[in-house]
Design a protein around this motif. Structure first.
Motif, PDB file in Angstrom:
ATOM      1  N   UNK A  58       0.865  -1.115  -0.069  1.00 36.60           N
ATOM      2  CA  UNK A  58       0.021   0.154   0.071  1.00 36.60           C
ATOM      3  C   UNK A  58       0.788   1.317   0.017  1.00 36.60           C
ATOM      4  N   UNK A  59       0.623   1.990  -1.211  1.00 37.63           N
ATOM      5  CA  UNK A  59       1.624   3.209  -1.308  1.00 37.63           C
ATOM      6  C   UNK A  59       3.038   2.978  -0.935  1.00 37.63           C
ATOM      7  N   UNK A  60       3.568   1.753  -1.427  1.00 30.77           N
ATOM      8  CA  UNK A  60       4.979   1.323  -1.188  1.00 30.77           C
ATOM      9  C   UNK A  60       5.249   0.938  -0.173  1.00 30.77           C
ATOM     10  N   UNK A  61       4.573   0.660   1.086  1.00 33.84           N
ATOM     11  CA  UNK A  61       4.698  -0.017   2.302  1.00 33.84           C
ATOM     12  C   UNK A  61       4.341  -1.362   1.939  1.00 33.84           C
ATOM     13  N   UNK A  62       5.168  -2.240   2.517  1.00 36.80           N
ATOM     14  CA  UNK A  62       4.997  -3.815   2.589  1.00 36.80           C
ATOM     15  C   UNK A  62       4.182  -3.900   3.934  1.00 36.80           C
ATOM     16  N   UNK A  63       3.189  -4.632   3.643  1.00 36.81           N
ATOM     17  CA  UNK A  63       2.154  -4.749   4.684  1.00 36.81           C
ATOM     18  C   UNK A  63       2.156  -6.513   4.971  1.00 36.81           C
ATOM     19  N   UNK A  64       2.525  -6.989   6.143  1.00 40.12           N
ATOM     20  CA  UNK A  64       2.432  -8.425   6.261  1.00 40.12           C
ATOM     21  C   UNK A  64       1.477  -8.879   7.317  1.00 40.12           C
ATOM     22  N   UNK A  65       0.458  -9.547   6.969  1.00 42.98           N
ATOM     23  CA  UNK A  65      -0.355  -9.953   8.105  1.00 42.98           C
ATOM     24  C   UNK A  65      -0.061 -11.373   8.578  1.00 42.98           C
ATOM     25  N   UNK A  66       0.564 -11.403   9.570  1.00 42.56           N
ATOM     26  CA  UNK A  66       1.433 -12.413  10.298  1.00 42.56           C
ATOM     27  C   UNK A  66       0.226 -13.307  11.160  1.00 42.56           C
ATOM     28  N   UNK A  67      -0.476 -14.346  10.393  1.00 31.99           N
ATOM     29  CA  UNK A  67      -1.426 -15.030  10.884  1.00 31.99           C
ATOM     30  C   UNK A  67      -1.159 -15.863  12.080  1.00 31.99           C
ATOM     31  N   UNK A  71      -0.552 -10.870  14.255  1.00 33.25           N
ATOM     32  CA  UNK A  71       0.268  -9.227  14.076  1.00 33.25           C
ATOM     33  C   UNK A  71       0.258  -8.908  12.758  1.00 33.25           C
ATOM     34  N   UNK A  72       0.301  -7.575  12.798  1.00 38.33           N
ATOM     35  CA  UNK A  72       0.207  -6.696  11.408  1.00 38.33           C
ATOM     36  C   UNK A  72       1.604  -5.985  11.257  1.00 38.33           C
ATOM     37  N   UNK A  73       2.335  -6.412  10.304  1.00 38.52           N
ATOM     38  CA  UNK A  73       3.422  -5.430  10.150  1.00 38.52           C
ATOM     39  C   UNK A  73       3.633  -4.596   8.998  1.00 38.52           C
ATOM     40  N   UNK A  74       4.052  -3.258   9.102  1.00 38.98           N
ATOM     41  CA  UNK A  74       4.054  -2.217   8.144  1.00 38.98           C
ATOM     42  C   UNK A  74       5.560  -1.839   8.095  1.00 38.98           C
ATOM     43  N   UNK A  75       6.243  -2.476   6.739  1.00 37.14           N
ATOM     44  CA  UNK A  75       7.498  -2.157   6.546  1.00 37.14           C
ATOM     45  C   UNK A  75       7.521  -0.844   5.677  1.00 37.14           C
ATOM     46  N   UNK A  76       8.639   0.109   5.997  1.00 37.50           N
ATOM     47  CA  UNK A  76       8.566   1.396   5.091  1.00 37.50           C
ATOM     48  C   UNK A  76       9.283   1.084   3.937  1.00 37.50           C
TER      49      UNK A  76
END
Length: 134
Positions: A58-67, A71-76
Motif C-alpha cells: 500500500x503506497x510502497x509500504x509492505x504490509x504483512x499479516x502474520x497470521x 500481528x500486522x507488520x508495516x515495512x517502510x
C-alpha cells in the motif's frame, strides 16, 4: 483476512508501545533486535517465506499479516525517510482484556522516527474514530 485483522487491531483503544528510556514515544531506536530478528530486512525476508503470512503493498509500504502471531507488520518503503523501519501491531490479552501492542523499530534519526510514530498514532486514531462513528 488481512482487512479483518487490521480492523480488529484498530477497533481497540488500548495502545501500548515498546518501552525505551530514550524515547518518550516509546519506540526502540537503531539498537537491538527487531522483534526476534537481527534487522528489519531479515524480519521482512522471514515473514515473506512464512506460508501463513499474507503480504500486500500500500503506497510502497509492505504490509504483512502474520497470521501465526496475530500481528500486522508495516515495512517502510525505500523512499521513506525512516527506511529501513517497521511498525508491528499485535492483538494481546492482559488481565482478561483484549488490546493492541504497537512496536516500532526505526533506523533513522530521532526526529524522523518521532514523526513516523506520530503518523501511525494519528492514523490509528483516525480509523478508530471512523469505526466508532458508524
Amino acid at each position: 483476512m488481512n482487512r479483518v485483522l487490521f480492523l480488529v487491531l484498530l477497533t481497540f483503544s488500548c495502545f501500548s508501545f515498546a518501552t525505551d528510556s530514550d524515547s518518550k514515544l516509546g519506540y526502540k531506536g537503531k539498537n537491538g533486535q527487531v522483534f526476534g530478528y537481527n534487522t528489519v530486512l531479515e524480519a521482512l525476508e522471514a515473514l515473506k517465506s512464512d506460508p501463513n503470512a499474507e503480504i500486500s503493498e500500500s503506497e510502497g509500504w509492505v504490509i504483512v499479516n502474520d497470521n501465526t502471531n496475530k500481528a500486522l507488520w508495516s515495512f517502510a518503503p525505500k523512499a521513506h525517510p525512516s527506511y529501513p523501519s517497521v511498525v508491528r501491531r499485535a492483538v494481546v490479552e492482559r488481565n482478561g482484556q483484549i488490546g493492541i501492542t504497537t512496536e516500532v523499530k526505526c533506523a533513522a534519526k530521532k526526529s524522523v522516527c518521532d514523526s513516523l510514530v506520530k503518523d501511525f498514532m494519528e492514523l490509528n486514531q483516525k480509523i478508530k474514530n471512523d469505526i466508532n462513528s458508524k
